[in-house]
Design a protein around this motif. Structure first.
Motif, short mmCIF file in Angstrom:
data_model
loop_
_atom_site.label_atom_id
_atom_site.label_comp_id
_atom_site.label_asym_id
_atom_site.label_seq_id
_atom_site.Cartn_x
_atom_site.Cartn_y
_atom_site.Cartn_z
N ILE A 1 0.96 -1.34 -0.04
CA ILE A 1 -0.18 -0.03 -0.02
C ILE A 1 0.81 1.54 0.16
N GLU A 2 0.60 2.23 -0.92
CA GLU A 2 1.29 3.56 -1.10
C GLU A 2 1.05 4.45 0.19
N LEU A 3 1.37 3.96 1.28
CA LEU A 3 1.02 4.80 2.34
C LEU A 3 1.16 6.31 2.57
N GLY A 4 2.37 6.48 1.79
CA GLY A 4 2.90 8.02 1.69
C GLY A 4 1.92 8.71 0.78
N GLU A 5 1.15 8.06 -0.44
CA GLU A 5 0.40 9.02 -1.12
C GLU A 5 -1.07 9.08 -0.36
N LEU A 6 -1.17 8.07 0.63
CA LEU A 6 -2.54 8.10 1.19
C LEU A 6 -2.61 9.31 2.33
N ILE A 7 -1.42 9.44 2.99
CA ILE A 7 -1.23 10.52 3.99
C ILE A 7 -1.35 11.95 3.23
N ARG A 8 -0.45 11.89 2.06
CA ARG A 8 -0.87 13.13 1.42
C ARG A 8 -2.00 13.48 1.03
N THR A 9 -2.67 12.67 0.57
CA THR A 9 -4.05 12.90 0.00
C THR A 9 -4.96 13.61 1.36
N ALA A 10 -4.59 13.01 2.41
CA ALA A 10 -5.38 13.13 3.70
C ALA A 10 -5.04 14.67 4.18
N GLY A 11 -3.82 15.17 3.56
CA GLY A 11 -3.29 16.40 4.02
C GLY A 11 -2.00 16.56 4.93
N TYR A 12 -1.38 15.41 5.01
CA TYR A 12 -0.15 15.26 5.58
C TYR A 12 0.92 15.95 4.76
N GLN A 13 1.72 16.81 5.35
CA GLN A 13 2.90 17.71 4.85
C GLN A 13 4.20 17.31 5.13
N ILE A 14 5.10 17.00 4.35
CA ILE A 14 6.60 16.70 4.83
C ILE A 14 7.53 17.82 5.27
N ASP A 15 6.81 19.01 4.47
CA ASP A 15 7.83 20.22 4.73
C ASP A 15 7.23 21.17 5.65
N THR A 16 6.42 21.01 6.57
CA THR A 16 6.16 21.96 7.86
C THR A 16 7.07 22.10 8.77
N PRO A 17 7.42 22.95 9.50
CA PRO A 17 8.31 23.13 10.48
C PRO A 17 8.06 22.15 11.61
N VAL A 18 6.77 21.83 11.99
CA VAL A 18 6.17 20.88 13.00
C VAL A 18 5.64 19.86 12.29
N LEU A 19 6.29 18.60 12.46
CA LEU A 19 5.20 17.63 11.74
C LEU A 19 3.93 17.15 12.50
N ALA A 20 2.94 16.88 11.93
CA ALA A 20 1.94 16.30 12.45
C ALA A 20 1.82 14.80 12.71
N ASP A 21 1.13 14.09 13.61
CA ASP A 21 0.86 13.07 13.63
C ASP A 21 -0.28 12.30 12.73
N VAL A 22 -0.38 10.99 12.56
CA VAL A 22 -1.23 10.40 11.55
C VAL A 22 -2.02 9.20 12.01
N HIS A 23 -3.34 9.21 11.91
CA HIS A 23 -4.10 7.92 12.52
C HIS A 23 -4.59 7.25 11.39
N VAL A 24 -4.13 5.91 11.39
CA VAL A 24 -4.60 5.22 10.07
C VAL A 24 -5.36 3.81 10.69
N THR A 25 -6.66 3.77 10.34
CA THR A 25 -7.36 2.64 10.62
C THR A 25 -7.61 1.70 9.62
N ILE A 26 -7.40 0.34 9.56
CA ILE A 26 -7.43 -0.52 8.64
C ILE A 26 -8.41 -1.60 9.12
N ASP A 27 -9.48 -1.35 8.22
CA ASP A 27 -10.55 -2.44 8.47
C ASP A 27 -10.24 -3.56 7.38
#
Length: 259
Positions: free
Chosen positions: A209-235
């Motif tokens: 699974i291309e997890l990087g693309e999924l979190i980017r689509t959800a709004g995650y950004q790799i270049d912010t000064p302070v990185l956010a956390d990510v919640h992934v639920t797999i059903d």
């Protein structure tokens, strides 16, 4: 050895100073401190002058917070970097902290700033910013034989510039990572969105699974000064993945079959 040379040079400057002479060539002492420690772990302190390494050492938090902890430096413009949360990651070069490629990253928070030092003693107050991401995995319909691995191409961080450093890694998500019912994986800052999640379920095809693309689509950004956390639920029962960035982000749904 570098520290010994630094002390030797500073001692030579000190001997050459007199009260009547210009005191600019005389050494100074800086006392680095952190306004608030984000996480436990050791502290990496690096000092440079015009790109030249003056001082570098990993100290314990107790040593760092000792009022007597100070660094002898030349006077003038200094670049000071402070990185907290150093645990398993090690220095691969003068500035690069990296994992061993099979372990999750440390909870690093970093700060760097240029100072013009003229006084005999200066306090340097660092305000480290979060340079890691906690990825929370909640697995629904998990069997005892279920296996999951996270792999990527960015295993380190330049502790001076806070830029990600390329290096492959592959970390098994194991049950000893479970906190409050969720797997918690600590990820270093990534340089792109090539992060992958590998799922192995008994009786089913191995999935990438291309997890990087999924979190980017959800709004995650790799270049912010302070990185956010990510919640992934797999059903696993319904074949769906739900991704949320931060505590207040919108939940984005993906179908495992179509990604």
């Amino acid at each position: 050895m570098k520290r010994i040379l630094c002390l030797f040079c500073a001692a030579a400057l000190l001997v050459s100073c007199t009260v009547k002479e210009d005191r600019m060539p005389c050494p100074a002492y800086i006392h680095p401190m952190v306004s608030e420690f984000p996480d436990d772990g050791n502290v990496l302190v690096t000092v440079k002058m015009e790109g030249r390494l003056i001082y570098q050492e990993i100290v314990t938090r107790e040593e760092f917070e000792n009022p007597d902890y100070e660094i002898m430096v030349p006077r003038g413009y200094l670049d000071v970097a402070v990185t907290t949360g150093v645990d398993r990651m090690v220095l691969k070069s003068a500035d690069v902290l990296s994992t061993d490629r099979v372990s999750e990253a440390d909870k690093l928070s970093s700060y760097n700033q240029q100072f013009y030092v003229t006084k005999e003693k200066e306090n340097v107050v660092a305000k480290p910013e979060k340079q890691f991401t906690r990825v929370y995995f909640d697995i629904l319909g998990e069997s005892p034989e279920f296996e999951m691995t996270v792999g990527g191409d960015w295993a380190g961080m330049n502790a001076f510039t806070m830029e990600p450093v390329r290096g492959p890694y592959s970390v098994d998500i194991t049950r000893d990572m479970i906190v409050n019912g969720e797997y918690v994986f600590v990820m270093a800052r990534q340089g792109d969105y090539t992060l992958k999640l590998f799922i192995n379920e008994p009786g089913k095809a191995f999935r990438t699974i291309e997890l990087g693309e999924l979190i980017r689509t959800a709004g995650y950004q790799i270049d912010t000064p302070v990185l956010a956390d990510v919640h992934v639920t797999i059903d696993l029962t319904r074949g769906l993945i739900f991704v949320k960035v931060g505590d207040w982000g919108e939940i984005v749904t993906f179908n495992i079959v179509t990604i």
